[in-house]
Write a protein that holds these residues in place. Structure first.
Motif, PDB file in Angstrom:
ATOM      1  N   ALA A 177       0.881  -1.175   0.000  1.00  0.00           N
ATOM      2  CA  ALA A 177       0.000   0.000   0.000  1.00  0.00           C
ATOM      3  C   ALA A 177       0.915   1.220   0.000  1.00  0.00           C
ATOM      4  CB  ALA A 177      -0.894  -0.023   1.238  1.00  0.00           C
ATOM      5  N   PRO A 178       0.358   2.397  -0.330  1.00  0.00           N
ATOM      6  CA  PRO A 178       1.228   3.578  -0.404  1.00  0.00           C
ATOM      7  C   PRO A 178       1.765   4.008   0.960  1.00  0.00           C
ATOM      8  CG  PRO A 178      -0.981   4.046  -1.307  1.00  0.00           C
ATOM      9  CD  PRO A 178      -1.035   2.694  -0.710  1.00  0.00           C
ATOM     10  N   LEU A 179       3.064   4.250   1.008  1.00  0.00           N
ATOM     11  CA  LEU A 179       3.684   4.798   2.220  1.00  0.00           C
ATOM     12  C   LEU A 179       3.728   6.313   2.045  1.00  0.00           C
ATOM     13  CD1 LEU A 179       5.437   3.964   4.819  1.00  0.00           C
ATOM     14  CD2 LEU A 179       7.401   4.510   3.375  1.00  0.00           C
ATOM     15  N   GLY A 236      -3.671  -2.083 -13.644  1.00  0.00           N
ATOM     16  CA  GLY A 236      -4.805  -1.368 -13.024  1.00  0.00           C
ATOM     17  C   GLY A 236      -4.337  -0.241 -12.122  1.00  0.00           C
ATOM     18  N   ASP A 237      -3.024  -0.097 -11.963  1.00  0.00           N
ATOM     19  CA  ASP A 237      -2.470   1.019 -11.184  1.00  0.00           C
ATOM     20  C   ASP A 237      -2.049   2.132 -12.141  1.00  0.00           C
ATOM     21  OD1 ASP A 237      -2.575  -0.004  -8.492  1.00  0.00           O
ATOM     22  OD2 ASP A 237      -1.015  -1.421  -9.089  1.00  0.00           O
ATOM     23  N   ILE A 238      -2.320   3.372 -11.721  1.00  0.00           N
ATOM     24  CA  ILE A 238      -1.925   4.523 -12.528  1.00  0.00           C
ATOM     25  C   ILE A 238      -0.642   5.093 -11.925  1.00  0.00           C
ATOM     26  CG2 ILE A 238      -2.621   6.797 -13.388  1.00  0.00           C
ATOM     27  CD1 ILE A 238      -4.424   4.538 -14.355  1.00  0.00           C
ATOM     28  N   ASP A 240     -11.378  -0.433  -9.149  1.00  0.00           N
ATOM     29  CA  ASP A 240     -12.149  -0.032  -7.976  1.00  0.00           C
ATOM     30  C   ASP A 240     -11.732  -0.944  -6.823  1.00  0.00           C
ATOM     31  OD1 ASP A 240     -13.912   1.243  -6.367  1.00  0.00           O
ATOM     32  OD2 ASP A 240     -15.710   0.306  -7.194  1.00  0.00           O
ATOM     33  N   LEU A 241     -10.805  -0.446  -6.032  1.00  0.00           N
ATOM     34  CA  LEU A 241     -10.174  -1.264  -4.994  1.00  0.00           C
ATOM     35  C   LEU A 241      -9.865  -0.391  -3.783  1.00  0.00           C
ATOM     36  CD1 LEU A 241      -8.221  -3.614  -3.944  1.00  0.00           C
ATOM     37  CD2 LEU A 241      -6.481  -2.604  -5.404  1.00  0.00           C
ATOM     38  N   VAL A 242     -10.100  -0.932  -2.589  1.00  0.00           N
ATOM     39  CA  VAL A 242      -9.726  -0.235  -1.360  1.00  0.00           C
ATOM     40  C   VAL A 242      -8.599  -1.042  -0.732  1.00  0.00           C
ATOM     41  CG1 VAL A 242     -10.518   0.541   0.919  1.00  0.00           C
ATOM     42  CG2 VAL A 242     -12.116   0.534  -1.015  1.00  0.00           C
ATOM     43  N   ILE A 243      -7.537  -0.375  -0.269  1.00  0.00           N
ATOM     44  CA  ILE A 243      -6.477  -1.103   0.441  1.00  0.00           C
ATOM     45  C   ILE A 243      -6.448  -0.592   1.875  1.00  0.00           C
ATOM     46  CG2 ILE A 243      -4.080  -1.822   0.504  1.00  0.00           C
ATOM     47  CD1 ILE A 243      -3.812  -1.332  -2.413  1.00  0.00           C
ATOM     48  N   SER A 244      -6.801  -1.478   2.795  1.00  0.00           N
ATOM     49  CA  SER A 244      -6.919  -1.110   4.202  1.00  0.00           C
ATOM     50  C   SER A 244      -5.899  -1.918   5.008  1.00  0.00           C
ATOM     51  CB  SER A 244      -8.347  -1.433   4.661  1.00  0.00           C
ATOM     52  OG  SER A 244      -8.468  -1.277   6.047  1.00  0.00           O
ATOM     53  N   PHE A 285      -4.585  -4.971   3.308  1.00  0.00           N
ATOM     54  CA  PHE A 285      -5.522  -5.965   2.767  1.00  0.00           C
ATOM     55  C   PHE A 285      -6.376  -5.303   1.691  1.00  0.00           C
ATOM     56  CE2 PHE A 285      -5.567  -8.340   7.054  1.00  0.00           C
ATOM     57  CZ  PHE A 285      -4.640  -9.259   6.604  1.00  0.00           C
ATOM     58  N   ASN A 286      -6.629  -6.067   0.614  1.00  0.00           N
ATOM     59  CA  ASN A 286      -7.447  -5.515  -0.475  1.00  0.00           C
ATOM     60  C   ASN A 286      -8.916  -5.817  -0.254  1.00  0.00           C
ATOM     61  OD1 ASN A 286      -5.007  -4.913  -1.470  1.00  0.00           O
ATOM     62  ND2 ASN A 286      -5.233  -6.029  -3.393  1.00  0.00           N
ATOM     63  N   ILE A 287      -9.725  -4.812  -0.503  1.00  0.00           N
ATOM     64  CA  ILE A 287     -11.177  -4.986  -0.435  1.00  0.00           C
ATOM     65  C   ILE A 287     -11.745  -4.532  -1.763  1.00  0.00           C
ATOM     66  CG2 ILE A 287     -13.313  -4.230   0.701  1.00  0.00           C
ATOM     67  CD1 ILE A 287     -10.333  -3.803   2.761  1.00  0.00           C
TER      68      ILE A 287
END
Ligand code: MLC
Ligand code: AMP
Length: 506
Positions: free
Chosen positions: A279-281, A381-383, A400-404, A407-409
């Motif tokens: 995930a982005p730091l 799928g990443d820009i 359309d993805l959430v990274i929490s 973990f991917n949702i």
């Protein structure tokens, strides 16, 4: 017989007996002992009728035995299929039916609720605990620990099946070959200078690419050691850090450490490397960590389908906010919608090609064709952008993805559950900035006219059918969703409207 991946992980260490695993209570398991345990599991798999190419699905808590089972699959030529320990029976049901494994390994505590699921799917179930317990461990105990003659396997043979959710709901099994895992392990060990003297503080789960392949394979090919923590716990990290030389984590690990007064130069004196990914730091976290410790976190970028694709350099400049440059053997390009390569610093779709790129989605040729071009380029799928001197920055996601918390949702999966709740007309699931988890899951819900579904009702429905980390932390009831002229829900607009929902620390 030849099995180059097995050879790389276990072969060159033969005859040497350094420590591989250090358990939180201080107990040590040497490389030789680990190989012996893996050989027992490999033989037990044979007894259970698992043949080369068969899938072995595993939902078990993190332990030395789970890693030995993974190693056993490599030696036995079976396809390791790890499952998030948070998955509920409904989710397991899907994976067992889709992957058709020869064996399902469950945690003893979950056996009662999962036995009917396995039976309905026609899959044999055994159990594996964290303290040498479980029916599979008992079978393994009876087997010889002597060296295993690995099943012959080549670069193209499957080593693992890792599920990653699809934007349209159904999870897709990413097929990873031995060659995929081997090339990435060797490249990373070299790029990050792992040696037999390294001790990795391992607080990640072992059912995803990061904790399983990046951390474990790199340590094994280097012949180093890992401190196997059951989960991330800041107190335990500070207690065990003095024995370690390296750590790998998701950004949440680092934001939690930065917020902790115990993070000082003295606390990390023995460390040579901190790696972040999944995930982005935030560039700010990078700078805060450096101010507290003198260490520049090394950020890299990867995904289930790719293993690792880019990394900041070990020796050169580690540029905050970027994920570094393509790794050796990995090609990366950034293209516009028309398929034209873009000039430096211009955002576009990131595509990746190389020996790290997966073999396609399990039994989904159409999905594979959508994302993996015939000439080997994978559409991530990443820009992102790439600077003239090669540094890649992830600026957004086309998927359309959430990274929490790493973990991917996939919103579509959660929306399907919410839309089935009585009194709900429709919903949109989004990720909003969350200090601890990076993004927190939020459901924006429109009730049916005259109905009044409550936030609790929506959350309960999700909890029954989805892993806890997918359950929306907040449910917001609204009259209507914003749509564009095509009738598509405008999620960017929703994210803007609700941006501050999780104030300080969610
Ligand atoms: C736990 N919970 C989460 C969560 N983790 N909710 C949202 N997102 C998460 N990531 C929920 C639990 O269900 C529980 O809910 C509550 O939060 C507290 O649980 P916990 O177990 O105490 O949480 P904690 O230990 O704080 O876990 C947070 C975490 C953990 C960040 C340490 O999630 C973690 O280790 N994440 C790592 C994920 C990872 O390895 N990703 C790599 C993917 S590979 P409730 O409702 O019961 O209270 C990949 C490729 C690549 O992406 O590039 O690497
Ligand atoms: P997964 O499908 O779990 O493997 O998650 C992969 C996704 O995580 C990638 O497609 C990215 O969107 C994201 N990701 C991984 N590493 C990074 C990173 N360093 N920075 C930003 N996003 C990342």
């Amino acid at each position: 017989m030849s099995n180059p991946f097995h050879e790389a992980l276990f072969g060159h260490r033969s005859g040497r007996d350094g420590t591989f695993l250090i358990l939180p209570d201080g107990a040590r398991i040497s490389h030789a002992q680990f190989r012996g345990r893996a050989a027992q599991f490999a033989r037990a798999l044979g007894v259970l009728g698992v043949r080369p190419g068969d899938r072995v699905a595993v939902q078990a808590e993190k332990s030395a035995d789970v890693l030995a089972l993974y190693a056993a699959c490599v030696g036995a030529g079976a396809v390791f299929l790890p499952l998030n320990t948070a998955y509920v029976p409904d989710e397991i049901d899907y994976f067992l039916r889709d992957a058709e494994p020869a064996l399902f390994v469950a945690a003893p505590a979950a056996a009662a609720r999962l036995a009917p699921v396995a039976e309905a799917a026609g899959v044999r179930m055994v159990t594996l605990g964290t303290a040498g317990d479980g029916s599979l461990a008992a079978l393994a105990d009876k087997e010889e620990r002597g060296p295993l003659l690995p099943v012959a396997r080549g670069a193209g043979d499957l080593a693992a099946l890792l599920y990653t959710s699809g934007t349209t709901g159904r999870s897709k099994g990413a097929m990873l070959s031995q060659g995929n895992l081997l090339s990435n392990a060797l490249v990373l060990a070299e790029a990050w200078r792992f040696t037999a003297r390294d001790v990795l503080l391992h607080a990640l789960p072992v059912f995803h690419t990061h904790g399983l392949f990046v951390a474990t394979n790199v340590t094994l090919v280097a012949g180093g050691a890992m401190i196997l923590m059951p989960r991330f716990d800041a107190d335990e990290v500070f207690r065990l850090m003095p024995q370690a030389t390296t750590m790998m984590g998701v950004p949440t690990f680092y934001t939690r450490l930065v917020a902790d007064a115990r993070l000082t130069r003295a606390a990390v004196e023995h460390m040579r490397l901190f790696v972040s990914g999944s995930a982005p730091l935030l560039a700010q976290t990078h700078r805060d960590f450096q101010a507290a410790t003198g260490h520049m976190i090394l950020e890299r970028y990867g995904m289930t389908e790719l293993n690792m694709a880019t990394s900041n350099p070990y020796a050169g400049e580690r540029r905050p906010g970027t994920v570094g440059m393509p790794l050796p053997e990995v090609e990366l390009r950034i293209r516009d919608d028309a398929g034209r390569d873009l000039p430096p610093d211009t955002p576009g779709m990131i595509e990746v090609r190389g020996p790290n790129v997966f073999q396609g989605y399990w039994r989904m040729p159409e999905k594979t064709a959508e994302e993996l071009r015939p000439d080997g380029w994978f559409i991530t799928g990443d820009i992102g952008t790439q600077s003239a001197d090669g540094y890649v920055t992830i600026v957004g996601r086309a998927k359309d993805l959430v990274i929490s918390g790493g973990f991917n949702i996939y919103p579509a999966e959660v929306e399907a559950v919410i839309d089935a709740v009585e009194g709900v007309l429709e919903s949109a699931v989004i990720g909003l900035p969350h200090d601890d988890l990076g993004e927190g899951v939020v459901a924006i819900v429109v009730p049916r006219p005259g109905a009044a579904p409550t936030a609790d009702l929506v959350r309960e429905a999700c909890t029954a059918r989805l892993a806890r980390f997918k359950v929306p932390r907040r449910v917001v009831l609204v009259d209507a969703l914003p749509r564009n002229a095509m009738g598509k829900v405008q999620k960017a607009e929703l994210r803007r409207q609700h941006a501050g929902l999780f104030g300080e620390r969610g």
